[in-house]
Each structure stands twice: as structure tokens, then as C-alpha cells.
Enzyme design. Structure first.
Site, PDB file in Angstrom:
ATOM      1  N   ARG A 211       0.847  -1.194   0.000  1.00  0.00           N
ATOM      2  CA  ARG A 211       0.000   0.000   0.000  1.00  0.00           C
ATOM      3  C   ARG A 211       0.883   1.244   0.000  1.00  0.00           C
ATOM      4  O   ARG A 211       1.709   1.415   0.897  1.00  0.00           O
ATOM      5  CB  ARG A 211      -0.936   0.005   1.209  1.00  0.00           C
ATOM      6  CG  ARG A 211      -1.991  -1.098   1.135  1.00  0.00           C
ATOM      7  CD  ARG A 211      -2.950  -1.050   2.302  1.00  0.00           C
ATOM      8  NE  ARG A 211      -3.924  -2.130   2.195  1.00  0.00           N
ATOM      9  CZ  ARG A 211      -5.114  -2.010   1.629  1.00  0.00           C
ATOM     10  NH1 ARG A 211      -5.476  -0.853   1.113  1.00  0.00           N
ATOM     11  NH2 ARG A 211      -5.950  -3.031   1.576  1.00  0.00           N
ATOM     12  N   GLU A 213       0.599   4.185   0.937  1.00  0.00           N
ATOM     13  CA  GLU A 213       0.094   5.217   1.831  1.00  0.00           C
ATOM     14  C   GLU A 213       1.276   5.983   2.420  1.00  0.00           C
ATOM     15  O   GLU A 213       2.272   5.383   2.813  1.00  0.00           O
ATOM     16  CB  GLU A 213      -0.733   4.592   2.956  1.00  0.00           C
ATOM     17  CG  GLU A 213      -1.971   3.848   2.466  1.00  0.00           C
ATOM     18  CD  GLU A 213      -2.652   3.063   3.578  1.00  0.00           C
ATOM     19  OE1 GLU A 213      -1.942   2.681   4.533  1.00  0.00           O
ATOM     20  OE2 GLU A 213      -3.862   2.835   3.480  1.00  0.00           O
ATOM     21  N   ARG A 219       2.450   2.357  13.565  1.00  0.00           N
ATOM     22  CA  ARG A 219       1.570   1.210  13.307  1.00  0.00           C
ATOM     23  C   ARG A 219       1.267   1.010  11.823  1.00  0.00           C
ATOM     24  O   ARG A 219       0.390   0.215  11.488  1.00  0.00           O
ATOM     25  CB  ARG A 219       0.265   1.355  14.089  1.00  0.00           C
ATOM     26  CG  ARG A 219      -0.564   2.577  13.739  1.00  0.00           C
ATOM     27  CD  ARG A 219      -1.849   2.568  14.539  1.00  0.00           C
ATOM     28  NE  ARG A 219      -2.772   3.601  14.103  1.00  0.00           N
ATOM     29  CZ  ARG A 219      -4.064   3.612  14.385  1.00  0.00           C
ATOM     30  NH1 ARG A 219      -4.596   2.632  15.091  1.00  0.00           N
ATOM     31  NH2 ARG A 219      -4.837   4.577  13.970  1.00  0.00           N
ATOM     32  N   HIS A 220       1.951   1.722  10.934  1.00  0.00           N
ATOM     33  CA  HIS A 220       1.714   1.578   9.497  1.00  0.00           C
ATOM     34  C   HIS A 220       2.963   1.087   8.771  1.00  0.00           C
ATOM     35  O   HIS A 220       4.085   1.454   9.123  1.00  0.00           O
ATOM     36  CB  HIS A 220       1.285   2.919   8.886  1.00  0.00           C
ATOM     37  CG  HIS A 220      -0.124   3.294   9.183  1.00  0.00           C
ATOM     38  ND1 HIS A 220      -0.472   4.109  10.241  1.00  0.00           N
ATOM     39  CD2 HIS A 220      -1.289   2.957   8.573  1.00  0.00           C
ATOM     40  CE1 HIS A 220      -1.784   4.269  10.273  1.00  0.00           C
ATOM     41  NE2 HIS A 220      -2.314   3.578   9.278  1.00  0.00           N
ATOM     42  N   GLU A 355      -7.293  -1.145  15.121  1.00  0.00           N
ATOM     43  CA  GLU A 355      -8.006  -2.084  14.251  1.00  0.00           C
ATOM     44  C   GLU A 355      -7.083  -3.221  13.835  1.00  0.00           C
ATOM     45  O   GLU A 355      -5.929  -3.003  13.472  1.00  0.00           O
ATOM     46  CB  GLU A 355      -8.506  -1.353  13.004  1.00  0.00           C
ATOM     47  CG  GLU A 355      -9.168  -2.254  11.973  1.00  0.00           C
ATOM     48  CD  GLU A 355      -9.378  -1.557  10.638  1.00  0.00           C
ATOM     49  OE1 GLU A 355      -9.376  -2.261   9.604  1.00  0.00           O
ATOM     50  OE2 GLU A 355      -9.522  -0.324  10.622  1.00  0.00           O
ATOM     51  N   SER A 358     -10.554  -6.248   8.957  1.00  0.00           N
ATOM     52  CA  SER A 358     -11.650  -5.657   8.192  1.00  0.00           C
ATOM     53  C   SER A 358     -12.319  -6.769   7.407  1.00  0.00           C
ATOM     54  O   SER A 358     -11.643  -7.608   6.807  1.00  0.00           O
ATOM     55  CB  SER A 358     -11.113  -4.584   7.246  1.00  0.00           C
ATOM     56  OG  SER A 358     -12.173  -4.000   6.511  1.00  0.00           O
ATOM     57  N   ARG A 406       0.187  -6.380  12.851  1.00  0.00           N
ATOM     58  CA  ARG A 406      -0.626  -5.754  13.907  1.00  0.00           C
ATOM     59  C   ARG A 406      -1.057  -6.780  14.951  1.00  0.00           C
ATOM     60  O   ARG A 406      -1.157  -6.455  16.138  1.00  0.00           O
ATOM     61  CB  ARG A 406      -1.846  -5.069  13.297  1.00  0.00           C
ATOM     62  CG  ARG A 406      -1.505  -3.790  12.572  1.00  0.00           C
ATOM     63  CD  ARG A 406      -2.732  -2.965  12.269  1.00  0.00           C
ATOM     64  NE  ARG A 406      -2.379  -1.680  11.715  1.00  0.00           N
ATOM     65  CZ  ARG A 406      -3.205  -0.647  11.601  1.00  0.00           C
ATOM     66  NH1 ARG A 406      -4.465  -0.772  12.019  1.00  0.00           N
ATOM     67  NH2 ARG A 406      -2.801   0.492  11.090  1.00  0.00           N
TER      68      ARG A 406
END
Length: 432
Positions: A211, A213, A219-220, A355, A358, A406
Site C-alpha cells: 500500500r 500510503e 503502526r503503518h 483495528e 476488516s 498488527r
């Protein structure tokens, strides 16, 4: 080295050859000790200087720390030794010398900052604490696979180079593929849905996702490991049941099989969650977050949950929980809506701090799926390989994905997700 004995297996009365790293040297004058470390632990090698050949003593006591050595000798019982035994050497060979100026200290007497540790990850994983994290991670993935098989899942492997992104948008890493534009896949989502329409019906995958991002947080990651599940003929409620089973199985396996690693990391009384994970609706979630008073501004219907909100709700629930019945506009096009069209069957599973999962029931009706593409500004024709299969009898289905890093991070309460990745990929780090 077929004649090698690992340090943990060395028994008094045996003559063994051990091989590992020179962890530490203790010179007490007339006697000296070389501590040799391998993947199973450490063992003491004793040198009585006056009773041994000078060259043997010199080789064993002047070797630089972290050099790779092989020691052959008799194992003797010694209560004062760290493991209750020691080796009296007949020979010592330096297989690979290490430079004296180490970039970090694997004996952990001197701490190193995380960037230094990641720059020298091979050395870092010689530390007991770092090694323990990845042994636990391996057990989590083993337990997840076993739990999926208990659920009747078939393991699959899907492409990581794709012509179109799962969600579209700017979160894609473009690459050149034989003169054509392609992308690193954001998720196996579309492929695993196609598999529930095949004869396999129920599938799982553990593999990388990418990703683009521009996050720069603890946490990413830009390359992560996704634990995915998808099944025909189940709804979102049954998908949550499966999710809870897999997460609980991972905790139980770590509690049962990683006692020494947990001890190394300083965890006492580590336990798997026993209670069923609460299932809160999105509306209940924002009401409870607002009631905590932790946010500067009250959340309103349609807002995504900010990090501070997730933490406040996690502290309030004090355990894993699901958030269900999200507004349709928040969830991706492939999530099925409830009959009213305002709420989706999408769900998130949360650890107390963030989170983890999903998921939801998927839209299996071709016309509704195409409409979803159009509503999100995506060209349905670009995804024809996916949508056309929904014309040929796609069953109702549901699934979810867990971020493996995570899961490790929250299970072990790690301060940074990079602690749970061998070689992290983020905005700054592309090597090693």
C-alpha cells in the site's frame, strides 16, 4: 556439520562438538570462560590456563565477540554454570571471525536505537528478545493455518502483480511489466472472492500486500503480511465467528508453545482471551467513544473512527471486540449492504489499541457489484476479469483480513510495528 550438538542437548558425560557465536569471554586470571550461543541457548566453555595448551587457550579466549566458533570437548556437570553444565575443550576453531567494532551489542549490555537495529537486522536477531518476537510470530502463523484447516479452508496463493488495484485510488505502487503499467497488489480480495465461486468454496491465504500510503506512524507499513479468509455460503455473522476462532487459536498456541519466549520478553500470566468478543454496532461505538470524553470534538454519524477514538473505546471495552453495521458509504464497493441500503454488513475487529481486521459479507449479485464500482468512481470494464465471473453463479460469501504484524504488535504490546517485521518497508526504509 553432521556431528554438531546444539547447546541445549549437551549432556554430562558426552564428548560433543558445539558450534555457534562467541557471545562473551570472562577472563578471571588462572581460569577463563567462553560463552557460546546458538539458536537453542548458551553454554559455558572452561579454560584452565595452566592445565591446557597455550594455543588452545589463546584461540578460545582472544576470539572477538560474535565470531563463529566450533568447540569439541567433554561435557561436565557444573552447578555454577548458567545452564548447569560446561564444556572442557579439546579443540577450538574459529570458523568466521567478527570485526571487533560491532554496530550493536547482541549481548544487550548496551542498548541500540530502533533505526540502528533495523540497519543491522541480522545482528539484532542474535538478541534473545528480538529472536523471541519472530519465534512467536512463526507460531501465530502456524496456529492460524491450523485454525483455517479446522474450518475446512484450502490455502491459496494469489498474484502480487496486477493490472488494477483492489480499491483503486492513489494507494498503488506502479511498476513496469514488459512495457505495460502494472501495480503491486493492495490485497488478495478480488482473487479470493473468485475462488469462492470455484470448486474450492472456502479459502485462506497468508501473504504480502503493498500500500502506497504516505503514513509515517508506529503502526503503518507499506509492505505488510495479510492473513485472509473467504468462504462461500456464510454471512457476516459467521465470518466473525471464524475470525474470532482464528485469533483465539493464535493466542492459545502462543500461551501453550511459547512459554520461554514470553518469559524472555517479560510477560507473566499471558493468557488467551476466554470471553466471546463483544459485537458493537457502529452507532453504539460512536456513542461510547463520545461518552468517554476523550475527544475534543464529538463524533457524528458517518465519521470514520480516529486513532484516539479507537483507543478510548478499546480502554472502555478492555479486550477484543467487533464493530458492525457500518454506514454503507464508508465501506468498499464489494461489501454487501443490509436491506435498507444505509448500513453495510461490513465489520472491523479491534484490539484495545487499534483495528486488526476488516471484513464483511460480499456483494455476489453482478448488477449490484457493477453499480458499486461506478459509485466509487471506478471503471467496471477495468475489472472485467473479476465482474464477469459473477455472471456465472457466484454464491453468497463473506470474509476478512488480519494484518499479521498488527496481530503480533498488539499481542506482545510492542511500541512499534517495525519490531514485528524482519525487514520493514516504509516511506524511509528500502534497505536492507
Amino acid at each position: 556439520m553432521n556431528d554438531r550438538t546444539e547447546t541445549a542437548a549437551a549432556e554430562p558425560g558426552e564428548t560433543v562438538t558445539i558450534a555457534g557465536w562467541a557471545h562473551e569471554i570472562r577472563d578471571l586470571g588462572g581460569i577463563a570462560f567462553l560463552i557460546v550461543r546458538d539458536r537453542t541457548g548458551k553454554i559455558q566453555v572452561k579454560f584452565e590456563k595452566d592445565a591446557m595448551d597455550d594455543d588452545l587457550v589463546e584461540t578460545g579466549t582472544e576470539v572477538s565477540r560474535e565470531s563463529v566458533v566450533s568447540v569439541t570437548g567433554a561435557v561436565e556437570e557444573e552447578e555454577r554454570a548458567p545452564t548447569g553444565v560446561e564444556v572442557v575443550p579439546e579443540s577450538v576453531e574459529v570458523l568466521a571471525p567478527a570485526e571487533p567494532g560491532l554496530p550493536l551489542d547482541p549481548s544487550e549490555k548496551v542498548d541500540a536505537e530502533l533505526p540502528t537495529r533495523l540497519d543491522n537486522r541480522t545482528l539484532d536477531l542474535r538478541r534473545d528478545e528480538a529472536k523471541a518476537i519472530f519465534e512467536i510470530r512463526a507460531e501465530i502463523l502456524r496456529a492460524a493455518r491450523e485454525a483455517f484447516r479446522e474450518l475446512g479452508g484450502t490455502e491459496i496463493t494469489t498474484p502480487k502483480i496486477v493490472a488494477t488495484g483492489t480499491e483503486g485510488g492513489t494507494e498503488l505502487f506502479p511498476i513496469t511489466y514488459f512495457g505495460r503499467e502494472a501495480f503491486m497488489n493492495q490485497s488478495p480480495q478480488l482473487f479470493k472472492q473468485l475462488m469462492v465461486g470455484s470448486g474450492l468454496e472456502r479459502v485462506f491465504e497468508i501473504g504480502p500486500i503493498f500500500r502506497a500510503e504516505e503514513h509515517n506512524t508506529p503502526r503503518h507499513l507499506n509492505e505488510a503480511t495479510s492473513i485472509d479468509f473467504e468462504s462461500a455460503f456464510i454471512d457476516h455473522e459467521e465470518a466473525m465467528d471464524a475470525c474470532e476462532h482464528v485469533v483465539r487459536s493464535a493466542y492459545e498456541a502462543v500461551a501453550e508453545n511459547c512459554e520461554s519466549q514470553l518469559e524472555t520478553l517479560g510477560y507473566e500470566g499471558f493468557e488467551a482471551p476466554e470471553e466471546a468478543f463483544p459485537r458493537l454496532t457502529y452507532e453504539e461505538a460512536i456513542e461510547r467513544i463520545n461518552a468517554t470524553g476523550e475527544l475534543d470534538e464529538q463524533l457524528e454519524w458517518g465519521d470514520d473512527l480516529p486513532t484516539e477514538g479507537e483507543r478510548a473505546l478499546g480502554a472502555d471495552v478492555d479486550g477484543h471486540y467487533f464493530i458492525t453495521d457500518w454506514p454503507s458509504e464508508i465501506k468498499p464497493f464489494y461489501i454487501m449492504d443490509h436491506d435498507d441500503g444505509e448500513l453495510s454488513t461490513g465489520f472491523d475487529m479491534m484490539a484495545p489499541s487499534m483495528e486488526l481486521v476488516s471484513g464483511g459479507q460480499r456483494e455476489h449479485r453482478h448488477d449490484h457489484l457493477v453499480e458499486g464500482f461506478e459509485q466509487q468512481g471506478l471503471d467496471p470494464e477495468a475489472f472485467e476479469y473479476y465482474t464477469k465471473m459473477f455472471k456465472y453463479g457466484m454464491p453468497p460469501h463473506a470474509g476478512w483480513a488480519i494484518g499479521a504484524e498488527r496481530l503480533v504488535m498488539t499481542m506482545l504490546d510492542l511500541p512499534n510495528i517495525r519490531e514485528a517485521v524482519l525487514f520493514p518497508r516504509d516511506r524511509q526504509r528500502l534497505s536492507p
